[in-house]
Motif scaffolding. Structure first.
Motif, short mmCIF file in Angstrom:
data_model
loop_
_atom_site.label_atom_id
_atom_site.label_comp_id
_atom_site.label_asym_id
_atom_site.label_seq_id
_atom_site.Cartn_x
_atom_site.Cartn_y
_atom_site.Cartn_z
N ALA A 80 0.91 -1.13 0.04
CA ALA A 80 -0.03 0.01 -0.20
C ALA A 80 0.84 1.00 0.09
O ALA A 80 0.54 2.23 -0.64
N GLU A 81 1.90 1.22 0.84
CA GLU A 81 2.79 2.40 0.62
C GLU A 81 3.85 2.74 -0.55
O GLU A 81 4.18 3.66 -0.89
N MET A 82 3.97 1.28 -1.02
CA MET A 82 4.96 1.42 -2.29
C MET A 82 4.26 1.59 -3.49
O MET A 82 4.81 2.29 -4.32
N GLY A 83 3.14 1.14 -3.36
CA GLY A 83 2.20 1.40 -4.80
C GLY A 83 2.43 2.80 -5.44
O GLY A 83 2.49 3.11 -6.51
N GLU A 84 2.25 3.81 -4.27
CA GLU A 84 2.24 5.32 -4.96
C GLU A 84 3.46 5.83 -5.74
O GLU A 84 3.63 6.73 -6.33
N PHE A 85 4.67 5.00 -5.62
CA PHE A 85 5.88 5.21 -5.99
C PHE A 85 6.02 4.94 -7.56
O PHE A 85 7.22 5.50 -8.42
N PHE A 86 5.20 4.31 -8.08
CA PHE A 86 5.30 3.79 -9.49
C PHE A 86 4.46 4.19 -10.48
O PHE A 86 3.31 4.50 -9.97
N GLU A 87 4.82 4.28 -11.70
CA GLU A 87 4.16 4.95 -12.81
C GLU A 87 3.31 3.55 -13.18
O GLU A 87 3.72 2.55 -13.45
N ASP A 88 2.14 3.93 -13.92
CA ASP A 88 1.33 2.97 -14.74
C ASP A 88 1.22 1.59 -13.90
O ASP A 88 1.22 0.59 -14.60
N LEU A 89 0.83 1.78 -12.80
CA LEU A 89 0.62 0.38 -11.93
C LEU A 89 -1.00 0.50 -11.58
O LEU A 89 -1.16 1.18 -10.38
N ASP A 90 -1.72 -0.74 -11.85
CA ASP A 90 -3.03 -0.51 -11.28
C ASP A 90 -3.38 -1.48 -10.19
O ASP A 90 -4.25 -1.65 -9.46
N VAL A 91 -2.02 -2.47 -9.99
CA VAL A 91 -2.08 -3.38 -8.84
C VAL A 91 -0.95 -3.18 -7.82
O VAL A 91 -0.14 -2.39 -8.31
N GLY A 92 -0.75 -3.91 -6.95
CA GLY A 92 0.42 -3.82 -6.00
C GLY A 92 1.87 -4.01 -6.96
O GLY A 92 1.65 -4.89 -7.75
N PRO A 93 2.69 -3.52 -6.55
CA PRO A 93 4.10 -3.61 -7.13
C PRO A 93 4.52 -5.07 -7.29
O PRO A 93 5.06 -5.56 -8.38
N ASP A 94 4.26 -5.97 -6.14
CA ASP A 94 4.60 -7.24 -6.14
C ASP A 94 3.72 -8.26 -7.11
O ASP A 94 4.17 -9.21 -7.60
N GLU A 95 2.68 -7.61 -7.57
CA GLU A 95 1.87 -8.47 -8.77
C GLU A 95 2.17 -7.63 -10.19
O GLU A 95 1.80 -8.31 -11.01
N GLY A 96 2.49 -6.64 -9.93
CA GLY A 96 2.24 -5.79 -11.48
C GLY A 96 3.88 -5.72 -12.20
O GLY A 96 3.92 -5.12 -13.16
N PHE A 97 4.75 -6.22 -11.49
CA PHE A 97 6.09 -6.10 -12.30
C PHE A 97 5.97 -6.84 -13.48
O PHE A 97 5.29 -7.78 -13.64
N LEU A 98 7.01 -6.34 -14.43
CA LEU A 98 7.29 -6.86 -15.69
C LEU A 98 8.25 -7.95 -15.55
O LEU A 98 9.30 -7.58 -15.06
N ARG A 99 7.87 -9.28 -15.66
CA ARG A 99 9.03 -10.11 -15.40
C ARG A 99 10.13 -10.29 -16.89
O ARG A 99 9.34 -10.28 -18.04
N LEU A 100 11.35 -10.28 -16.59
CA LEU A 100 12.27 -10.35 -17.81
C LEU A 100 12.31 -11.72 -18.10
O LEU A 100 12.73 -12.40 -17.19
#
Length: 129
Positions: A80-100
């Motif tokens: 909840a706290e980290m989500g506000e730091f990212f661009e173009d993210l509709d879900v939490g960072p741990d679910e919304g990252f792009l896996r390489l």
């Protein structure tokens, strides 16, 4: 079960880069423990000056590691706290990252080379020695 190497990408908002880095200089102790207990190993984050964030960790199962963290109270607070730091993210960072996709690993290729060389040395065919 073999270890999965997971590399991912996110984009930190340029105006929030220093604050984001500062938050990660001293992650909450209960968050650190939760990551360890749910199978996130050798976890690192790398941040480029323009906000490109690359993360890397090793785990026996990405799905199990994600589910384990999702079941913790500390992860809900952290996301909840980290989500506000990212661009173009509709879900939490741990679910919304792009896996390489991993395309090279030195240890894997050296192990395969060693195996091939061992097979050739053990062969009875003198032309392969």
């Amino acid at each position: 079960m073999s270890v999965q190497r997971v590399c991912f990408q996110l984009q930190v908002k340029p105006a929030r880069i220093e604050e984001y880095a500062g938050r990660h200089a001293a992650v909450w102790p209960d968050m650190l423990r939760a990551l360890k207990e749910t199978g996130w190993k050798n976890y690192s984050l790398f941040l480029r000056e323009d906000g490109l964030l690359i993360g890397y960790f090793e785990t026996e199962s990405l799905e199990a590691a994600r589910q384990g963290m999702a079941a913790t109270e500390v992860n809900a607070r952290w996301q909840a706290e980290m989500g506000e730091f990212f661009e173009d993210l509709d879900v939490g960072p741990d679910e919304g990252f792009l896996r390489l996709r991993e395309v090279f690993n030195l240890e894997d290729q050296l192990a395969a080379l060693d195996e091939i060389e061992t097979i050739h040395l053990d062969s009875d065919d003198p032309t392969e020695k």
